[in-house]
Design an enzyme around this catalytic site. Structure first.
Site, PDB file in Angstrom:
ATOM      1  N   LYS A 113       0.822  -1.206   0.000  1.00 50.51           N
ATOM      2  CA  LYS A 113       0.000   0.000   0.000  1.00 50.51           C
ATOM      3  C   LYS A 113       0.858   1.258   0.000  1.00 50.51           C
ATOM      4  O   LYS A 113       0.474   2.274  -0.577  1.00 50.51           O
ATOM      5  CB  LYS A 113      -0.988   0.004   1.170  1.00 50.51           C
ATOM      6  CG  LYS A 113      -2.072  -1.047   1.001  1.00 50.51           C
ATOM      7  CD  LYS A 113      -3.358  -0.726   1.730  1.00 50.51           C
ATOM      8  CE  LYS A 113      -4.412  -1.749   1.327  1.00 50.51           C
ATOM      9  NZ  LYS A 113      -5.654  -1.674   2.063  1.00 50.51           N
ATOM     10  N   LYS A 195      -4.019 -10.224  -5.806  1.00 51.34           N
ATOM     11  CA  LYS A 195      -5.240 -10.535  -5.066  1.00 51.34           C
ATOM     12  C   LYS A 195      -6.421  -9.702  -5.573  1.00 51.34           C
ATOM     13  O   LYS A 195      -6.258  -8.522  -5.884  1.00 51.34           O
ATOM     14  CB  LYS A 195      -4.961 -10.206  -3.596  1.00 51.34           C
ATOM     15  CG  LYS A 195      -6.088 -10.420  -2.641  1.00 51.34           C
ATOM     16  CD  LYS A 195      -5.701  -9.913  -1.255  1.00 51.34           C
ATOM     17  CE  LYS A 195      -6.046  -8.456  -1.074  1.00 51.34           C
ATOM     18  NZ  LYS A 195      -7.077  -8.162  -0.077  1.00 51.34           N
ATOM     19  N   LYS A 198     -11.241  -4.888  -3.484  1.00 53.80           N
ATOM     20  CA  LYS A 198     -12.338  -3.953  -3.743  1.00 53.80           C
ATOM     21  C   LYS A 198     -11.841  -2.559  -4.078  1.00 53.80           C
ATOM     22  O   LYS A 198     -12.568  -1.755  -4.639  1.00 53.80           O
ATOM     23  CB  LYS A 198     -13.316  -3.926  -2.566  1.00 53.80           C
ATOM     24  CG  LYS A 198     -12.750  -3.442  -1.247  1.00 53.80           C
ATOM     25  CD  LYS A 198     -13.865  -3.303  -0.204  1.00 53.80           C
ATOM     26  CE  LYS A 198     -13.690  -4.234   0.976  1.00 53.80           C
ATOM     27  NZ  LYS A 198     -12.545  -3.917   1.853  1.00 53.80           N
TER      28      LYS A 198
HETATM   29  P1  ATP Z   1      -8.914  -3.311   0.221  1.00 53.57           P
HETATM   30  O1  ATP Z   1      -8.832  -3.712  -1.190  1.00 53.57           O
HETATM   31  O2  ATP Z   1      -9.754  -2.098   0.453  1.00 53.57           O
HETATM   32  O3  ATP Z   1      -7.607  -3.267   0.935  1.00 53.57           O
HETATM   33  P2  ATP Z   1      -9.876  -5.944   0.652  1.00 53.57           P
HETATM   34  O4  ATP Z   1     -10.818  -6.179  -0.475  1.00 53.57           O
HETATM   35  O5  ATP Z   1      -8.572  -6.601   0.643  1.00 53.57           O
HETATM   36  O6  ATP Z   1      -9.730  -4.413   0.951  1.00 53.57           O
HETATM   37  P3  ATP Z   1     -10.580  -6.228   3.447  1.00 53.57           P
HETATM   38  O7  ATP Z   1     -11.724  -5.443   3.937  1.00 53.57           O
HETATM   39  O8  ATP Z   1      -9.250  -5.721   3.770  1.00 53.57           O
HETATM   40  O9  ATP Z   1     -10.737  -6.406   1.888  1.00 53.57           O
HETATM   41  O10 ATP Z   1     -10.712  -7.734   3.883  1.00 53.57           O
HETATM   42  C1  ATP Z   1     -11.822  -8.367   4.485  1.00 53.57           C
HETATM   43  C2  ATP Z   1     -11.610  -9.854   4.502  1.00 53.57           C
HETATM   44  O11 ATP Z   1     -11.669 -10.376   3.174  1.00 53.57           O
HETATM   45  C3  ATP Z   1     -10.252 -10.299   5.059  1.00 53.57           C
HETATM   46  O12 ATP Z   1     -10.440 -11.451   5.847  1.00 53.57           O
HETATM   47  C4  ATP Z   1      -9.458 -10.636   3.848  1.00 53.57           C
HETATM   48  O13 ATP Z   1      -8.473 -11.602   4.080  1.00 53.57           O
HETATM   49  C5  ATP Z   1     -10.529 -11.191   2.927  1.00 53.57           C
HETATM   50  N1  ATP Z   1     -10.158 -11.030   1.530  1.00 53.57           N
HETATM   51  C6  ATP Z   1      -9.929  -9.855   0.899  1.00 53.57           C
HETATM   52  N2  ATP Z   1      -9.619 -10.054  -0.389  1.00 53.57           N
HETATM   53  C7  ATP Z   1      -9.638 -11.400  -0.578  1.00 53.57           C
HETATM   54  C8  ATP Z   1      -9.397 -12.240  -1.691  1.00 53.57           C
HETATM   55  N3  ATP Z   1      -9.059 -11.731  -2.871  1.00 53.57           N
HETATM   56  N4  ATP Z   1      -9.516 -13.573  -1.541  1.00 53.57           N
HETATM   57  C9  ATP Z   1      -9.865 -14.094  -0.360  1.00 53.57           C
HETATM   58  N5  ATP Z   1     -10.099 -13.365   0.744  1.00 53.57           N
HETATM   59  C10 ATP Z   1      -9.990 -12.023   0.655  1.00 53.57           C
END
Ligand code: ATP
Ligand code: LTN
Length: 330
Positions: A113, A195, A198
């Site tokens: 990040k 990964k 969002k």
């Molecule tokens: P951002 O993109 O805003 O950093 P994010 O989409 O990674 O956010 P978080 O809110 O940080 O989502 O994560 C919420 C949960 O979803 C966490 O347990 C994280 O491990 C899981 N998660 C996020 N992205 C993935 C993915 N691509 N595959 C599986 N699990 C995920």
């Protein structure tokens, strides 16, 4: 016997993706009967990257409705907004004083990040995992269901619990991560090495839980694959591997069953069928969401009573911590 405790959360930094669903929320639902579960919308975490205040507000409420639509039952689990329980910020401060700069600077998410950050790096991004440790440790959590990307942060939370306990005497339960074998790392549809996230600037990289049917079909159709033309599950074909993972977790079939059925078939067919499987998996969630999102009063009731219940537990731990470090009770 008292139930063991589960804590987890997701940031309202956008709209939730099927990565969030498969890696986290779907597993949260399964734990509700056996455990005493706390599921939070971690808005304090979300502001470590730039947010538009009115969007943050609407994403937070939307996320609460999505949790419930996915099957989190407010009668069974405690649903709350992180900033409603000030103990999270307060414990973070204390934990900051036992966190090592070196360890924080090695966090993969921080490194990624901070590389993307265009402005000056903010300190919140650096101490983000300390806040996450506070979230977990405040509830004397046994188990933390998360996606693979959070493994390192969980390790830090465990380290901090152990360090505090050693320094001041037994105070925190040392939590265990719960990371499933499949679905814990859903990849971007546009870059199978990254990964699914969002906050990706390319919306073709992710599928949102609330995406409509045509959008889902279009995004899966455009998903990056390879030129081998063979449907197989291996690390040379990360795009196809990712599609098979999604297929398997959504349909409940094993990878092997799916691979066997598509043997000799083209990527186009696999993609078309996968889109229908995803649509079918998300439809009931979307219908429930549509209903819930009209009922703001109900949502408000849920997050208010959730905050009360969470605060009660959190304060028990915080009082103990303040006493142990030598603060005089008011
Ligand atoms: P951002 O993109 O805003 O950093 P994010 O989409 O990674 O956010 P978080 O809110 O940080 O989502 O994560 C919420 C949960 O979803 C966490 O347990 C994280 O491990 C899981 N998660 C996020 N992205 C993935 C993915 N691509 N595959 C599986 N699990 C995920
Ligand atoms: N950092 C997590 C979200 C999160 C979390 C938590 C997950 C914040 N606090 C406590 C589990 C337990 C993420 O997924 N980025």
């Amino acid at each position: 016997m008292e139930k063991k405790i589960v804590f987890s959360g997701a940031q309202p930094s956008g709209s939730l993706t099927i990565g969030n669903y498969l890696g986290a929320i779907k597993n949260w639902v399964e734990l509700q009967d056996e455990y005493d579960c706390y599921y939070s919308i971690v808005d304090l975490h979300a502001i470590t990257v730039p947010q538009v205040p009115k969007d943050l507000r609407s994403n937070t409420l939307k996320q609460l409705a999505i949790y419930i639509a996915c099957g989190i039952d407010p009668e069974k689990s405690t649903l709350f907004i992180q900033s409603h329980v000030p103990a999270h910020t307060e414990l973070t401060w204390v934990l900051n004083t036992i966190s090592y700069m070196g360890q924080l600077s090695r966090m993969t998410q921080y490194k990624e990040k901070s590389r993307k950050s265009e402005e000056n790096l903010n300190a919140g991004l650096f101490t983000y995992p300390v806040l996450m440790a506070a979230d977990i440790l405040l509830y004397q959590t046994d188990l933390v269901p998360v996606g693979e990307d959070q493994k390192q942060h969980l390790e830090l939370a465990r380290d901090l619990a152990i360090r505090f306990n050693n320094k001041y005497s037994e105070t925190f339960k040392v939590p265990e991560p719960l990371i499933k074998e499949f679905g814990a790392r859903i990849m971007s549809l546009q870059d199978p090495e990254a990964k699914m996230s969002k906050s990706d600037s390319d919306e073709n990289g992710y599928i949102l839980i609330l995406d409509d049917k045509d959008t889902i079909r279009r995004k899966i159709k455009r998903a990056v694959t390879d030129s081998l033309g063979v449907i197989a599950y291996n690390d040379e074909q990360l795009g196809i591997k990712n599609l098979l993972d999604m297929y398997s977790v959504f349909s409940g079939e094993s990878i092997e069953e799916i691979v066997n059925r598509y043997e000799g078939k083209g990527y186009g067919i696999l993609k078309e069928d996968l889109a229908e499987v995803v649509i079918e998996g998300l439809s009931p969630i979307q219908r429930k969401y549509d209903e819930l999102s009209k009922n703001k009063d109900y949502l408000e009731k849920i997050y208010k009573s959730g905050a009360e219940k969470a605060e009660y537990q959190a304060m028990k731990t915080l009082r103990k911590v303040y006493r142990k470090v030598g603060f005089i009770p008011r």
